[in-house]
Write an enzyme that holds these catalytic residues in place. Structure first.
Site, PDB file in Angstrom:
ATOM      1  N   GLU A   1      10.975  20.714  46.387  1.00 44.70           N
ATOM      2  CA  GLU A   1      10.726  19.682  47.399  1.00 44.70           C
ATOM      3  C   GLU A   1      11.041  18.332  46.788  1.00 44.70           C
ATOM      4  O   GLU A   1      10.975  18.162  45.565  1.00 44.70           O
ATOM      5  CB  GLU A   1       9.257  19.685  47.821  1.00 44.70           C
ATOM      6  CG  GLU A   1       8.744  20.955  48.441  1.00 44.70           C
ATOM      7  CD  GLU A   1       7.233  20.873  48.646  1.00 44.70           C
ATOM      8  OE1 GLU A   1       6.804  20.406  49.719  1.00 44.70           O
ATOM      9  OE2 GLU A   1       6.495  21.239  47.726  1.00 44.70           O
TER      10      GLU A   1
ATOM     11  N   LYS B   1      10.155  14.650  45.675  1.00 42.17           N
ATOM     12  CA  LYS B   1       8.936  13.958  45.227  1.00 42.17           C
ATOM     13  C   LYS B   1       8.965  12.565  45.851  1.00 42.17           C
ATOM     14  O   LYS B   1       9.713  11.698  45.425  1.00 42.17           O
ATOM     15  CB  LYS B   1       8.886  13.868  43.696  1.00 42.17           C
ATOM     16  CG  LYS B   1       7.555  13.366  43.175  1.00 42.17           C
ATOM     17  CD  LYS B   1       7.530  13.364  41.657  1.00 42.17           C
ATOM     18  CE  LYS B   1       6.129  13.095  41.140  1.00 42.17           C
ATOM     19  NZ  LYS B   1       5.486  11.903  41.687  1.00 42.17           N
TER      20      LYS B   1
ATOM     21  N   ARG C   1      -0.494  10.481  46.457  1.00 43.26           N
ATOM     22  CA  ARG C   1      -1.004  11.804  46.800  1.00 43.26           C
ATOM     23  C   ARG C   1      -2.317  11.650  47.546  1.00 43.26           C
ATOM     24  O   ARG C   1      -3.221  10.923  47.115  1.00 43.26           O
ATOM     25  CB  ARG C   1      -1.229  12.589  45.507  1.00 43.26           C
ATOM     26  CG  ARG C   1      -1.734  14.013  45.700  1.00 43.26           C
ATOM     27  CD  ARG C   1      -0.595  14.955  45.959  1.00 43.26           C
ATOM     28  NE  ARG C   1      -1.063  16.335  45.972  1.00 43.26           N
ATOM     29  CZ  ARG C   1      -1.167  17.098  44.885  1.00 43.26           C
ATOM     30  NH1 ARG C   1      -0.849  16.612  43.698  1.00 43.26           N
ATOM     31  NH2 ARG C   1      -1.575  18.344  44.995  1.00 43.26           N
TER      32      ARG C   1
ATOM     33  N   ARG D   1      -6.116  11.341  45.458  1.00 40.14           N
ATOM     34  CA  ARG D   1      -6.127  12.570  44.652  1.00 40.14           C
ATOM     35  C   ARG D   1      -7.320  12.601  43.698  1.00 40.14           C
ATOM     36  O   ARG D   1      -7.701  13.662  43.208  1.00 40.14           O
ATOM     37  CB  ARG D   1      -4.826  12.730  43.878  1.00 40.14           C
ATOM     38  CG  ARG D   1      -4.690  11.901  42.624  1.00 40.14           C
ATOM     39  CD  ARG D   1      -3.442  12.280  41.866  1.00 40.14           C
ATOM     40  NE  ARG D   1      -3.517  11.864  40.472  1.00 40.14           N
ATOM     41  CZ  ARG D   1      -2.588  12.152  39.580  1.00 40.14           C
ATOM     42  NH1 ARG D   1      -1.520  12.835  39.940  1.00 40.14           N
ATOM     43  NH2 ARG D   1      -2.703  11.767  38.333  1.00 40.14           N
TER      44      ARG D   1
ATOM     45  N   GLU E   1       1.609  13.471  51.013  1.00 39.13           N
ATOM     46  CA  GLU E   1       1.969  12.185  50.426  1.00 39.13           C
ATOM     47  C   GLU E   1       1.821  11.102  51.486  1.00 39.13           C
ATOM     48  O   GLU E   1       2.357  11.223  52.598  1.00 39.13           O
ATOM     49  CB  GLU E   1       3.410  12.215  49.922  1.00 39.13           C
ATOM     50  CG  GLU E   1       3.762  11.094  48.980  1.00 39.13           C
ATOM     51  CD  GLU E   1       3.301  11.362  47.556  1.00 39.13           C
ATOM     52  OE1 GLU E   1       3.492  10.467  46.705  1.00 39.13           O
ATOM     53  OE2 GLU E   1       2.758  12.436  47.280  1.00 39.13           O
TER      54      GLU E   1
ATOM     55  N   LYS F   1       6.874  18.592  37.941  1.00 38.64           N
ATOM     56  CA  LYS F   1       7.467  17.399  38.549  1.00 38.64           C
ATOM     57  C   LYS F   1       8.655  16.968  37.693  1.00 38.64           C
ATOM     58  O   LYS F   1       8.572  16.885  36.472  1.00 38.64           O
ATOM     59  CB  LYS F   1       6.445  16.274  38.702  1.00 38.64           C
ATOM     60  CG  LYS F   1       5.675  15.897  37.445  1.00 38.64           C
ATOM     61  CD  LYS F   1       4.607  14.871  37.772  1.00 38.64           C
ATOM     62  CE  LYS F   1       3.758  14.548  36.544  1.00 38.64           C
ATOM     63  NZ  LYS F   1       2.661  13.606  36.860  1.00 38.64           N
TER      64      LYS F   1
END
Length: 524
Positions: A224, A226, A231, A246, A272, A394
């Site tokens: 996906e 970023k 977050r 987060r 996000e 990531k």
């Protein structure tokens, strides 16, 4: 208060993580309620006290210490609590030292007019360590190298639990957490969030490293984009919708439009938070205009329209689906979205690829497309709290670097309070004028810090309180993620996530970057 003071004193001088954990574990096992609960609240920024502490301290200290001496001492020491604890007259009243519970009770019940006298009486009952701990407690800025996550880990290990269990009940309890400690000690039931819209521990990713690729196969990985936002977790129950960062902070007040958009839904979603205009993601700087606010105006809602890009589901209505694989959760997420169709939201698309070489080409295009990078997730991974190894990665775009000139320096705090470790740097607007573009506090070794500190003291040309202006003679190679417009800087721009990459002792300051070159890096 004395056990808490001893704990803080030892934490300040302990650098190893496991050693800090041991100190915290011993404290939480040995100290009774409610003091250990209030201490935990202070360590996790949950203490319900917000006081004008610095203004009050200056007022009550003035009859005892010359204001100029106090300012000079504060400037030298670098910490208000430490300065006042040392300067306060050691009269030691006959009353015994207060407990943390006593402090919270007395301060909470005092009016703003009564607070200075209450604080004076508390200081008079404590020694230097106790006064330091009291002021740190009331200021809410302990700065002893303990994060909220580390404190929760210590609680878990103290009572033979997993930290994820603590995080599961964290938003169902409030300071001083008596019901949580009762459960941990077998004296009560596990706190139950029930029908509340509560925060659940999030799953985090590891930065991908060169050696990680060997254990990955393209067929096992979903990719996906970023996105360049923050977050968030959206928790929705009938009549109750909350938006959390987060870290578990409730940020619903700053995003009433998001809350309203999900008012008819039920579940816990991961995603996000972005500012979206004409279906395009706006720069992160736009999102910052709405962060850290208790409320927002109608104009702000219109100028900075919020949006959530969803990419995972933890609870489908009331069903916990975290044990399902990523692909199974993805199917549930898409079905959930089609069922509720919340406005101001969409589902983050998967990035198709057949080989990692193909994915690398997409990664290289991320910056020009205004995207932060890629997320790689094992298709069979369950949703696990924390940062489990080998599940999510990531792959951030490579950092940018610029050669900038050191302009100002300020002493740090804590262990760095005697050294100039906070640096403002700039670039050339004209051949004779530097303008600041950011600040950096990290990226150098202790040995380099000592050399930088000596250079700053030797090359100071002017002082502004605790800040020193230096002659334009030292170039810092700054690594950063992006350039964004900024009204706070005279240059009109700011570097995002800057850190010192190298100290260019060899490079003349005249060869540093120009403002025009920096402006050219702003995404169109």
């Amino acid at each position: 208060m004395q056990p808490f003071a001893e704990l803080l004193d030892r934490l300040v001088y302990t650098t190893a993580r496991n050693a800090k954990l041991k100190l915290l574990e011993d404290y939480f096992r040995e100290v009774p309620d409610p003091d250990r609960g209030w201490a935990l609240a202070a360590l996790t920024d949950g203490l319900p006290l917000r006081l004008p502490i610095r203004k009050t301290l200056a007022t009550i200290l003035e009859p005892h210490v010359d204001p100029l001496l106090y300012r000079l001492s504060r400037d030298y020491v670098g910490d208000t609590a430490e300065t006042v604890s040392l300067l306060w007259p050691d009269v030691r009243a006959n009353a015994p030292p207060p407990s943390i519970g006593d402090v919270v009770a007395e301060v909470s019940s005092a009016s703003s007019r009564e607070f200075p006298r209450v604080l004076e009486r508390l200081l008079d009952r404590l020694d230097v360590k106790g006064r330091f701990a009291l002021l740190k407690l009331l200021s809410g800025a302990l700065r002893v190298g303990v994060s909220a996550r580390l404190a929760k880990t210590a609680i878990a290990q103290s009572f033979g639990r997993a930290v994820e269990e603590i995080e599961e009940v964290w938003h169902a309890v409030t300071p001083p957490y008596g019901d949580m400690f009762a459960w941990l000690e077998g004296r009560g039931e596990r706190p139950d969030p029930g029908r509340k819209a509560t925060f659940r521990p999030v799953m985090l990713a590891h930065p991908i490293e060169e050696g990680d690729w060997q254990g990955l196969a393209p067929a096992d990985i979903a990719a996906e984009w970023k996105w360049d936002g923050i977050r968030v977790q959206l928790s929705a129950r009938p009549g109750d919708v909350r938006l959390f960062s987060r870290a578990g902070d409730d940020i619903s007040g700053a995003f009433p439009d998001i809350v309203q958009a999900f008012a008819h839904t039920e579940g816990v979603l991961d995603g996000e938070l972005l500012v979206l205009r004409d279906r395009a993601v706006a720069p992160f700087n736009d999102l910052q205009q709405r962060l850290n606010r208790k409320s927002v105006t109608g104009k702000m809602l219109q100028d900075y329209p919020a949006h959530i890009r969803l990419y995972d589901i933890l609870f489908d209505a009331q069903e916990d689906v975290r044990e399902l694989s990523f692909l199974e959760r993805r199917v549930r997420l898409e079905a959930w979205y089609e069922r509720f169709l919340p406005s101001l939201a969409d589902v983050s698309a998967l990035v198709p690829f057949a080989a990692f070489s193909e994915l690398e080409e997409k990664w290289r295009q991320a910056r020009e497309n205004g995207i932060e990078g890629l997320m790689l997730k094992r298709k069979d991974s369950p949703y696990l709290a924390g940062r489990p190894k080998g599940h999510w990665y990531k792959w951030k775009r490579a950092a940018l670097t610029l050669d900038c000139v050191l302009m100002y320096a300020q002493r740090g705090s804590g262990k760095r309070s005697s050294y100039y470790s906070d640096y403002t740097f700039g670039v050339w607007k004209t051949p004779d004028e530097l303008v600041p573009v950011g600040k950096a506090y990290s990226g150098f070794t202790d040995e380099e810090l000592l050399r930088l500190d000596r250079w700053i003291r030797t090359n100071t040309v002017e002082r502004f309180g605790p800040v020193r202006q230096v002659a334009p003679g030292l170039v810092l190679e700054i690594a950063f993620d992006a350039v964004q417009p900024s009204s706070r800087h005279k240059s009109g721009v700011a570097l995002r996530f800057p850190r010192v990459h190298r100290i260019r002792w060899d490079k003349p300051a005249r060869e540093a970057e120009t403002l025009a070159a920096v402006q050219a890096l702003i995404p169109s």
